[in-house]
Design a protein around this motif. Structure first.
Motif, PDB file in Angstrom:
ATOM      1  N   ASP A 318      45.896 -25.037  19.746  1.00  0.00           N
ATOM      2  CA  ASP A 318      45.226 -24.958  21.055  1.00  0.00           C
ATOM      3  C   ASP A 318      44.251 -23.785  21.135  1.00  0.00           C
ATOM      4  N   GLU A 319      44.446 -22.821  20.265  1.00  0.00           N
ATOM      5  CA  GLU A 319      43.468 -21.722  20.158  1.00  0.00           C
ATOM      6  C   GLU A 319      42.141 -22.291  19.636  1.00  0.00           C
ATOM      7  N   ILE A 320      42.251 -23.227  18.708  1.00  0.00           N
ATOM      8  CA  ILE A 320      41.057 -23.874  18.150  1.00  0.00           C
ATOM      9  C   ILE A 320      40.333 -24.658  19.241  1.00  0.00           C
ATOM     10  N   VAL A 321      41.117 -25.358  20.055  1.00  0.00           N
ATOM     11  CA  VAL A 321      40.512 -26.138  21.148  1.00  0.00           C
ATOM     12  C   VAL A 321      39.763 -25.182  22.081  1.00  0.00           C
ATOM     13  N   ARG A 322      40.425 -24.083  22.406  1.00  0.00           N
ATOM     14  CA  ARG A 322      39.813 -23.114  23.346  1.00  0.00           C
ATOM     15  C   ARG A 322      38.487 -22.577  22.791  1.00  0.00           C
ATOM     16  N   GLU A 323      38.491 -22.261  21.488  1.00  0.00           N
ATOM     17  CA  GLU A 323      37.250 -21.749  20.869  1.00  0.00           C
ATOM     18  C   GLU A 323      36.164 -22.816  20.877  1.00  0.00           C
ATOM     19  N   ALA A 324      36.577 -24.073  20.599  1.00  0.00           N
ATOM     20  CA  ALA A 324      35.589 -25.158  20.582  1.00  0.00           C
ATOM     21  C   ALA A 324      34.958 -25.313  21.969  1.00  0.00           C
ATOM     22  N   LEU A 325      35.786 -25.104  23.015  1.00  0.00           N
ATOM     23  CA  LEU A 325      35.270 -25.287  24.377  1.00  0.00           C
ATOM     24  C   LEU A 325      34.236 -24.222  24.728  1.00  0.00           C
ATOM     25  N   LEU A 326      34.337 -23.059  24.075  1.00  0.00           N
ATOM     26  CA  LEU A 326      33.329 -22.014  24.333  1.00  0.00           C
ATOM     27  C   LEU A 326      31.945 -22.515  23.931  1.00  0.00           C
ATOM     28  N   PHE A 327      31.903 -23.320  22.875  1.00  0.00           N
ATOM     29  CA  PHE A 327      30.634 -23.891  22.422  1.00  0.00           C
ATOM     30  C   PHE A 327      30.035 -24.821  23.459  1.00  0.00           C
ATOM     31  N   LEU A 328      30.963 -25.531  24.125  1.00  0.00           N
ATOM     32  CA  LEU A 328      30.543 -26.648  24.962  1.00  0.00           C
ATOM     33  C   LEU A 328      30.268 -26.255  26.402  1.00  0.00           C
ATOM     34  N   LEU A 340      39.074 -30.292  31.265  1.00  0.00           N
ATOM     35  CA  LEU A 340      40.417 -29.768  31.490  1.00  0.00           C
ATOM     36  C   LEU A 340      41.150 -29.733  30.139  1.00  0.00           C
ATOM     37  N   HIS A 341      41.717 -28.585  29.862  1.00  0.00           N
ATOM     38  CA  HIS A 341      42.467 -28.450  28.601  1.00  0.00           C
ATOM     39  C   HIS A 341      43.953 -28.331  28.940  1.00  0.00           C
ATOM     40  N   ARG A 342      44.744 -29.250  28.410  1.00  0.00           N
ATOM     41  CA  ARG A 342      46.207 -29.183  28.619  1.00  0.00           C
ATOM     42  C   ARG A 342      46.866 -28.854  27.296  1.00  0.00           C
ATOM     43  N   PRO A 343      47.120 -27.564  27.067  1.00  0.00           N
ATOM     44  CA  PRO A 343      47.713 -27.199  25.772  1.00  0.00           C
ATOM     45  C   PRO A 343      49.179 -27.610  25.678  1.00  0.00           C
ATOM     46  N   CYS A 344      49.665 -27.689  24.457  1.00  0.00           N
ATOM     47  CA  CYS A 344      51.077 -28.032  24.239  1.00  0.00           C
ATOM     48  C   CYS A 344      51.919 -26.772  24.469  1.00  0.00           C
ATOM     49  N   PRO A 345      52.951 -26.846  25.316  1.00  0.00           N
ATOM     50  CA  PRO A 345      53.750 -25.640  25.604  1.00  0.00           C
ATOM     51  C   PRO A 345      54.361 -25.015  24.351  1.00  0.00           C
ATOM     52  N   ALA A 346      54.579 -25.840  23.322  1.00  0.00           N
ATOM     53  CA  ALA A 346      55.240 -25.292  22.110  1.00  0.00           C
ATOM     54  C   ALA A 346      54.252 -24.588  21.179  1.00  0.00           C
ATOM     55  N   THR A 347      52.959 -24.518  21.567  1.00  0.00           N
ATOM     56  CA  THR A 347      51.904 -23.890  20.747  1.00  0.00           C
ATOM     57  C   THR A 347      52.035 -24.210  19.254  1.00  0.00           C
ATOM     58  N   PRO A 348      51.893 -25.470  18.905  1.00  0.00           N
ATOM     59  CA  PRO A 348      52.070 -25.832  17.492  1.00  0.00           C
ATOM     60  C   PRO A 348      50.993 -25.231  16.584  1.00  0.00           C
ATOM     61  N   THR A 386      47.117 -31.655  24.198  1.00  0.00           N
ATOM     62  CA  THR A 386      47.847 -31.550  22.926  1.00  0.00           C
ATOM     63  C   THR A 386      49.323 -31.760  23.228  1.00  0.00           C
ATOM     64  N   VAL A 387      49.950 -32.650  22.495  1.00  0.00           N
ATOM     65  CA  VAL A 387      51.398 -32.853  22.679  1.00  0.00           C
ATOM     66  C   VAL A 387      52.066 -32.899  21.302  1.00  0.00           C
ATOM     67  N   SER A 468      54.607 -19.809  17.495  1.00  0.00           N
ATOM     68  CA  SER A 468      54.422 -18.506  18.133  1.00  0.00           C
ATOM     69  C   SER A 468      54.655 -18.631  19.634  1.00  0.00           C
ATOM     70  N   PRO A 469      54.932 -17.477  20.303  1.00  0.00           N
ATOM     71  CA  PRO A 469      55.098 -17.551  21.741  1.00  0.00           C
ATOM     72  C   PRO A 469      53.807 -18.011  22.404  1.00  0.00           C
ATOM     73  N   ARG A 470      53.948 -18.627  23.539  1.00  0.00           N
ATOM     74  CA  ARG A 470      52.786 -19.267  24.158  1.00  0.00           C
ATOM     75  C   ARG A 470      51.755 -18.237  24.624  1.00  0.00           C
ATOM     76  N   PRO A 471      50.491 -18.287  24.071  1.00  0.00           N
ATOM     77  CA  PRO A 471      49.466 -17.377  24.578  1.00  0.00           C
ATOM     78  C   PRO A 471      48.891 -17.947  25.882  1.00  0.00           C
ATOM     79  N   ASP A 472      48.249 -17.114  26.670  1.00  0.00           N
ATOM     80  CA  ASP A 472      47.690 -17.601  27.917  1.00  0.00           C
ATOM     81  C   ASP A 472      46.366 -18.313  27.638  1.00  0.00           C
ATOM     82  N   LEU A 473      46.461 -19.636  27.384  1.00  0.00           N
ATOM     83  CA  LEU A 473      45.239 -20.380  27.034  1.00  0.00           C
ATOM     84  C   LEU A 473      44.455 -20.785  28.279  1.00  0.00           C
ATOM     85  N   GLY A 474      45.133 -20.773  29.403  1.00  0.00           N
ATOM     86  CA  GLY A 474      44.441 -21.154  30.636  1.00  0.00           C
ATOM     87  C   GLY A 474      44.206 -22.648  30.688  1.00  0.00           C
TER      88      GLY A 474
END
Ligand code: ADP
Length: 477
Positions: A318-328, A340-348, A386-387, A468-474
């Protein structure tokens, strides 16, 4: 009483029988009985025993011939098989293993961890007995050079494979197989499929038959394919950057404008009769922050534009998704698309190439935005979710509320050069597919998403690294 089995036993029995019966007949003749009848009985009994013995010898000879034939067949197979075969003597290794088992060692893995030197001991305890023609071609050494030679050098490149093979043998498994690298006698390194079959009574597998198949040509072809795929992916990224030029220019312009404003303000504070050091410091601090922001944008663009060998790093998806969204961000804003980005709570975590994985997200989101713009929808929304599909797989979906996919196009979306756009190339989705598959996943599309448009999804294997513990992806990047 011991069963009468061997020919020696039969002949001894025949001799003793004849002697006893002769004595008996002699005794009986003295007693006046019919000597002729008893002598005949003695002769018959001893003849039968002798015939039995002769038959045993014939059967033994036949069995021996059969054994020789079977041995010849094995020899023939061993020498002529188009696979490199080497036979190992594992008797000394078995002695070591029996000792460990007597000491109560159940699993060799933890034992290797606490006694790393034992791996070398195992290597030295295994020695070659012989090698077939193909093995000599592959590993060198000459047909007679193998007898008694230890195998430590062979495993110089990949002792980890040898360790796993030993653990498997310790568990009593009769086979082991792995793709690995082995060192030849003249120091070359070959990529091989290593297989071993342990032969002998269970718990006493004294002989190992090691087969190795050269897989270098296959690996070279795979590498070449990956190289070409990476080239295509790069070309597609460059073309995607072309489409995003206006957005990128806007993104870079924002911090540059802020730097200019802060610089001007700083100068004004400086030019006062009594310069305000506190305000000047603030403006300079702002300039530093905006410079870093601009540098990050440039680094992202450079990362997308650069042609490099794909990496295999462990990444938070989901970090990758967040970075990709910066482009867009700007591109989507300018098209009036909410994302809208819905990250997976388990941060895979996944193992892969950051840039290529970002490329998939950017590609799918741009396609969604273009579809909605073409259809002149007012309410434009993209949802990226992401699920965890199961314990080992994650699934990412990109849904829009655009026109969806026409039924007649559904089967062709991932074909090269399939496009319904006037200026489209039809390479975006095929490249997404090649990236996803190179990462061990699958990709697909559904005609109507929950939000009324198209739904593209792809799966990726989760990496084994701890989550890893869930980062604040927003939400709603
Ligand atoms: P291109 O964008 O150059 O057309 P792609 O391979 O990315 O190439 O897409 C192929 C086709 O798939 C598009 O032309 C379009 O018809 C269809 N498509 C892709 N994404 C969507 C979407 N979100 N909604 C509807 N159609 C889509």
């Amino acid at each position: 009483m011991r069963p009468i089995q061997t020919i020696r036993d039969r002949i001894l029995l025949w001799a003793w029988g004849s002697l006893v019966l002769t004595l008996l007949s002699f005794g009986c003749s003295l007693l006046g009985d019919n000597f002729t009848t008893i002598a005949f009985a003695a002769f018959l009994a001893s003849s039968l025993t002798l015939v039995g013995a002769i038959m045993d010898i014939t059967a033994l000879k036949r069995a021996h011939v059969e054994l020789e034939r079977s041995e010849q067949r094995y020899r023939h197979l061993f020498t002529r098989m188009p696979i490199a075969l080497r036979q190992l003597d594992a008797s000394r290794l078995l002695v070591l293993f029996r000792k460990l088992k007597a000491e109560g060692v159940k699993d060799l893995g933890p034992y290797f961890d606490s006694h790393p030197e034992f791996l070398r001991t195992c290597m030295d305890a295994l020695s070659f007995e012989e090698a077939n023609e193909r093995a000599v071609q592959m590993f060198g050494g000459g047909p007679n050079g193998y007898v008694g030679r230890a195998m430590a050098d062979t495993w110089r490149e990949r002792p980890d494979t040898f360790r796993r093979a030993m653990e498997s043998r310790y568990r009593g498994e009769t086979n082991f197989e792995e793709e690995t690298r082995m060192v030849t006698w003249d120091g070359r390194i070959v990529d091989v499929l290593f297989t071993t079959a342990r032969v002998g009574p269970i718990n006493d597998l004294e002989i190992s038959l090691v087969g190795t198949i050269d897989i270098s040509p296959r690996l070279r072809a795979q590498q070449e394919l990956q190289r070409v795929q990476a080239e295509f992916a790069h070309a597609a990224r460059v073309s995607m950057l072309g489409e995003l030029t206006a957005s990128i220019a806007h993104e870079v312009n924002q911090p540059l404008a802020a730097i200019a404003t802060n610089g001007a303000a700083g100068l004004r504070w400086l030019n006062r009769p009594v310069p305000d050091i506190g305000e000047i410091r603030k403006t300079i601090e702002n300039i530093v922050v905006d410079t870093q922001r601009a540098a990050r944008i440039v680094a992202r663009v450079r990362g997308m534009a650069s042609r490099k060998v794909p990496e295999h790093a462990s990444l938070c998806f989901d970090e990758i998704v967040r970075e990709a969204l910066l482009f867009l961000r700007h591109e989507l804003e300018s098209r009036g698309v909410a994302i809208l980005h819905r990250p997976c709570p388990a941060t895979p975590q996944v193992v892969g190439d950051r840039t290529q994985l970002q490329q998939i997200i950017v590609n799918l989101a741009i396609n969604a935005a273009q579809a909605m713009t073409q259809a002149a929808h007012d309410d434009r929304r993209i949802v990226i979710s992401t699920v965890a599909q199961d314990a080992s797989t994650l699934c990412c979906s990109v849904e829009d509320n655009g026109p969806g996919i026409a039924a007649e196009h559904a089967g062709r979306l991932f074909e090269s050069f399939f496009t319904t756009k006037e200026s489209g190339m039809g390479m975006g989705l095929p490249i997404c597919r090649s990236i996803v598959e190179a990462h061990g996943g699958r990709i697909g599309a559904e005609c109507s998403a929950a939000h009324g448009g198209a739904r593209f999804w792809f799966t990726l294997p989760k990496s084994v690294a701890a989550e890893s513990p869930r980062p604040d992806l927003g939400v709603g990047a």
